[in-house]
Scaffold this active site. Structure first.
Site, PDB file in Angstrom:
ATOM      1  N   ASN A   9      36.166  37.862 -31.623  1.00  0.00           N
ATOM      2  CA  ASN A   9      36.055  36.167 -31.263  1.00  0.00           C
ATOM      3  C   ASN A   9      35.057  36.655 -29.718  1.00  0.00           C
ATOM      4  O   ASN A   9      36.074  36.907 -28.849  1.00  0.00           O
ATOM      5  CB  ASN A   9      37.306  35.475 -31.255  1.00  0.00           C
ATOM      6  CG  ASN A   9      37.028  34.217 -30.612  1.00  0.00           C
ATOM      7  OD1 ASN A   9      35.990  33.837 -30.361  1.00  0.00           O
ATOM      8  ND2 ASN A   9      38.171  33.604 -30.166  1.00  0.00           N
ATOM      9  N   TRP A  10      33.999  36.199 -29.836  1.00  0.00           N
ATOM     10  CA  TRP A  10      33.265  36.317 -28.517  1.00  0.00           C
ATOM     11  C   TRP A  10      33.364  35.080 -27.684  1.00  0.00           C
ATOM     12  O   TRP A  10      33.018  35.358 -26.273  1.00  0.00           O
ATOM     13  CB  TRP A  10      31.802  36.486 -28.919  1.00  0.00           C
ATOM     14  CG  TRP A  10      31.308  37.746 -29.583  1.00  0.00           C
ATOM     15  CD1 TRP A  10      32.118  38.740 -30.018  1.00  0.00           C
ATOM     16  CD2 TRP A  10      29.932  38.125 -29.851  1.00  0.00           C
ATOM     17  NE1 TRP A  10      31.474  39.547 -30.635  1.00  0.00           N
ATOM     18  CE2 TRP A  10      30.316  39.143 -30.565  1.00  0.00           C
ATOM     19  CE3 TRP A  10      28.692  37.896 -29.715  1.00  0.00           C
ATOM     20  CZ2 TRP A  10      28.919  40.145 -31.086  1.00  0.00           C
ATOM     21  CZ3 TRP A  10      27.493  38.241 -30.081  1.00  0.00           C
ATOM     22  CH2 TRP A  10      27.567  39.528 -30.935  1.00  0.00           C
ATOM     23  N   LYS A  11      34.089  34.002 -28.056  1.00  0.00           N
ATOM     24  CA  LYS A  11      34.187  32.904 -27.330  1.00  0.00           C
ATOM     25  C   LYS A  11      32.738  32.509 -26.779  1.00  0.00           C
ATOM     26  O   LYS A  11      31.885  32.747 -27.165  1.00  0.00           O
ATOM     27  CB  LYS A  11      35.536  33.085 -26.189  1.00  0.00           C
ATOM     28  CG  LYS A  11      36.508  33.734 -26.852  1.00  0.00           C
ATOM     29  CD  LYS A  11      37.740  33.568 -25.712  1.00  0.00           C
ATOM     30  CE  LYS A  11      38.630  34.469 -26.455  1.00  0.00           C
ATOM     31  NZ  LYS A  11      40.123  34.214 -25.775  1.00  0.00           N
ATOM     32  N   HIS A  98      42.189  27.828 -32.754  1.00  0.00           N
ATOM     33  CA  HIS A  98      42.410  28.654 -31.638  1.00  0.00           C
ATOM     34  C   HIS A  98      43.127  27.939 -30.685  1.00  0.00           C
ATOM     35  O   HIS A  98      42.929  26.671 -30.660  1.00  0.00           O
ATOM     36  CB  HIS A  98      41.062  29.259 -31.124  1.00  0.00           C
ATOM     37  CG  HIS A  98      41.336  30.522 -30.276  1.00  0.00           C
ATOM     38  ND1 HIS A  98      41.597  30.181 -29.067  1.00  0.00           N
ATOM     39  CD2 HIS A  98      41.297  31.696 -30.624  1.00  0.00           C
ATOM     40  CE1 HIS A  98      41.792  31.414 -28.382  1.00  0.00           C
ATOM     41  NE2 HIS A  98      41.503  32.383 -29.143  1.00  0.00           N
ATOM     42  N   GLU A 100      42.864  27.988 -27.579  1.00  0.00           N
ATOM     43  CA  GLU A 100      42.119  27.243 -26.658  1.00  0.00           C
ATOM     44  C   GLU A 100      41.363  25.863 -27.065  1.00  0.00           C
ATOM     45  O   GLU A 100      41.279  25.068 -26.189  1.00  0.00           O
ATOM     46  CB  GLU A 100      40.714  28.273 -26.113  1.00  0.00           C
ATOM     47  CG  GLU A 100      41.245  29.503 -25.370  1.00  0.00           C
ATOM     48  CD  GLU A 100      40.581  30.569 -25.584  1.00  0.00           C
ATOM     49  OE1 GLU A 100      39.586  30.705 -26.151  1.00  0.00           O
ATOM     50  OE2 GLU A 100      41.065  31.836 -25.200  1.00  0.00           O
ATOM     51  N   GLU A 170      48.513  34.234 -33.136  1.00  0.00           N
ATOM     52  CA  GLU A 170      48.374  34.638 -31.782  1.00  0.00           C
ATOM     53  C   GLU A 170      49.133  34.040 -30.679  1.00  0.00           C
ATOM     54  O   GLU A 170      48.937  32.718 -30.380  1.00  0.00           O
ATOM     55  CB  GLU A 170      46.663  34.126 -31.525  1.00  0.00           C
ATOM     56  CG  GLU A 170      45.714  34.703 -32.319  1.00  0.00           C
ATOM     57  CD  GLU A 170      44.179  34.599 -31.942  1.00  0.00           C
ATOM     58  OE1 GLU A 170      43.827  35.703 -31.657  1.00  0.00           O
ATOM     59  OE2 GLU A 170      43.964  33.556 -31.570  1.00  0.00           O
ATOM     60  N   GLY A 176      44.429  36.954 -23.888  1.00  0.00           N
ATOM     61  CA  GLY A 176      43.473  37.238 -22.611  1.00  0.00           C
ATOM     62  C   GLY A 176      44.269  37.406 -21.395  1.00  0.00           C
ATOM     63  O   GLY A 176      43.984  37.360 -20.247  1.00  0.00           O
ATOM     64  N   SER A 216      45.351  40.247 -26.963  1.00  0.00           N
ATOM     65  CA  SER A 216      45.083  41.579 -26.087  1.00  0.00           C
ATOM     66  C   SER A 216      45.110  42.709 -26.720  1.00  0.00           C
ATOM     67  O   SER A 216      45.754  43.702 -26.328  1.00  0.00           O
ATOM     68  CB  SER A 216      46.169  41.515 -25.022  1.00  0.00           C
ATOM     69  OG  SER A 216      46.177  40.369 -23.926  1.00  0.00           O
ATOM     70  N   GLY A 237      39.521  39.514 -28.738  1.00  0.00           N
ATOM     71  CA  GLY A 237      38.955  38.635 -27.975  1.00  0.00           C
ATOM     72  C   GLY A 237      38.045  39.384 -26.907  1.00  0.00           C
ATOM     73  O   GLY A 237      37.231  39.977 -27.304  1.00  0.00           O
ATOM     74  N   GLY A 238      38.791  39.770 -25.766  1.00  0.00           N
ATOM     75  CA  GLY A 238      38.175  40.385 -24.651  1.00  0.00           C
ATOM     76  C   GLY A 238      37.445  41.889 -25.210  1.00  0.00           C
ATOM     77  O   GLY A 238      36.395  42.259 -24.821  1.00  0.00           O
TER      78      GLY A 238
HETATM   79  C1  PEP Z   1      41.412  35.556 -28.911  1.00  0.00           C
HETATM   80  O1  PEP Z   1      41.052  34.501 -28.059  1.00  0.00           O
HETATM   81  O2  PEP Z   1      41.608  35.192 -30.182  1.00  0.00           O
HETATM   82  C2  PEP Z   1      42.205  36.677 -28.294  1.00  0.00           C
HETATM   83  C3  PEP Z   1      42.835  37.125 -29.158  1.00  0.00           C
HETATM   84  O3  PEP Z   1      41.731  37.244 -26.970  1.00  0.00           O
HETATM   85  P1  PEP Z   1      42.242  38.470 -26.376  1.00  0.00           P
HETATM   86  O4  PEP Z   1      42.068  39.539 -27.336  1.00  0.00           O
HETATM   87  O5  PEP Z   1      41.115  38.489 -25.172  1.00  0.00           O
HETATM   88  O6  PEP Z   1      43.626  38.316 -26.087  1.00  0.00           O
END
Ligand code: PEP
Length: 254
Positions: A9-11, A98, A100, A170, A176, A216, A237-238
């Site tokens: 997920n590049w956001k 999600h 967010e 999640e 994040g 993470s 994500g990251g």
């Molecule tokens: C996400 O936003 O779906 C996520 C899992 O982010 P991160 O891996 O950066 O925690």
């Protein structure tokens, strides 16, 4: 057969040129990996990049997802992007729910139910995110929170539609933040999700349900988390924003 999935997920990250380069790098590196049939790799770039990213990837190894979609199919909804539009660009799945989007755009279960229906109507796979906040875990309400999120947005679906869903657990406190749920915490929630799915839809559907962990995940911890019996991959994500680390996470599921 239960699918395994690693989805990035590049956001709201990368400009189009950087995003296309990232998609192309991932695609190139994937060619050196012998992906079994039950493993799917997905990237979810921003909407503005999807058409360009599609041109540099091999659709049979690397799939593209939308990060969100509208509750409606078409019409006077300024700024929205419909599931039909994503399908027409070649997307095979769409992320919904999600944390967010729940937190910043106030997406309720009712909204997420409608989005999920749009995704299914357009023959794509919903990747439905759920997860508790830190205070909810501290108050030991995490199982109830996740059960409510899933049952309110998804349990009205018939068996056929539900069997197309992928769930991503999640925990909000792990997204994040650099804090990952322990493999035991992930396993415990995933097995709970499978249990409530079993109660609602029966063994065959619950056993085939793909449940991803997100929060993470990085190359250093992916193997440990993916080793748990009810963890069928990850939503990343990251660490999905660099081809090398994303590829290392993919290797951890093989
Ligand atoms: C996400 O936003 O779906 C996520 C899992 O982010 P991160 O891996 O950066 O925690």
């Amino acid at each position: 057969m239960r699918k395994k999935i690693v989805a990035g997920n590049w956001k709201m990250n990368t400009l189009v040129r950087e995003g296309v380069a990232l998609a192309s790098d991932i695609n190139t590196e994937l060619k050196n990996i012998n992906l079994p049939d039950d493993v799917q790799v997905i990237i979810a770039p921003p909407f503005t990049h999807i058409a360009f990213a599609e041109q540099v990837i091999d659709g049979n190894k690397l799939y593209v997802a939308g990060q969100n979609c509208a509750t409606e199919n078409e019409g006077a909804y300024t700024g929205e992007v419909s599931a039909a539009m994503l399908k027409a660009l070649g997307c095979s799945s769409v992320i919904t729910g999600h944390s967010e989007r729940r937190a910043y755009y106030h997406e309720t279960s009712e909204i997420l139910a409608k989005k999920t229906e749009q995704i299914l109507k357009n023959d794509m796979m919903p990747i439905f995110c759920c997860g508790e906040k830190l205070e909810e875990r501290k108050a030991e309400k995490h199982f109830d929170v996740v059960k409510n999120q899933i049952s309110e947005a998804l349990f009205h679906l018939g068996e056929n539609d539900f069997s197309k869903i992928v769930i991503a657990y999640e925990p909000v406190w792990a997204i994040g933040t650099g804090v990952t749920a322990s493999k035991e915490q992930a396993q415990e929630m995933h097995s709970y999700i499978r249990k409530i799915t079993d109660e609602k839809y029966g063994k065959e559907i619950s056993e085939n349900l793909t449940i991803l962990y997100g929060g993470s995940v990085k190359p250093a911890n992916a193997k440990e988390i993916f080793s748990m019996p009810d963890v069928d991959g990850g939503l990343i994500g990251g660490a999905a924003l660099k081809a090398d680390s994303f590829i290392d996470i993919i290797k951890a599921i093989l």
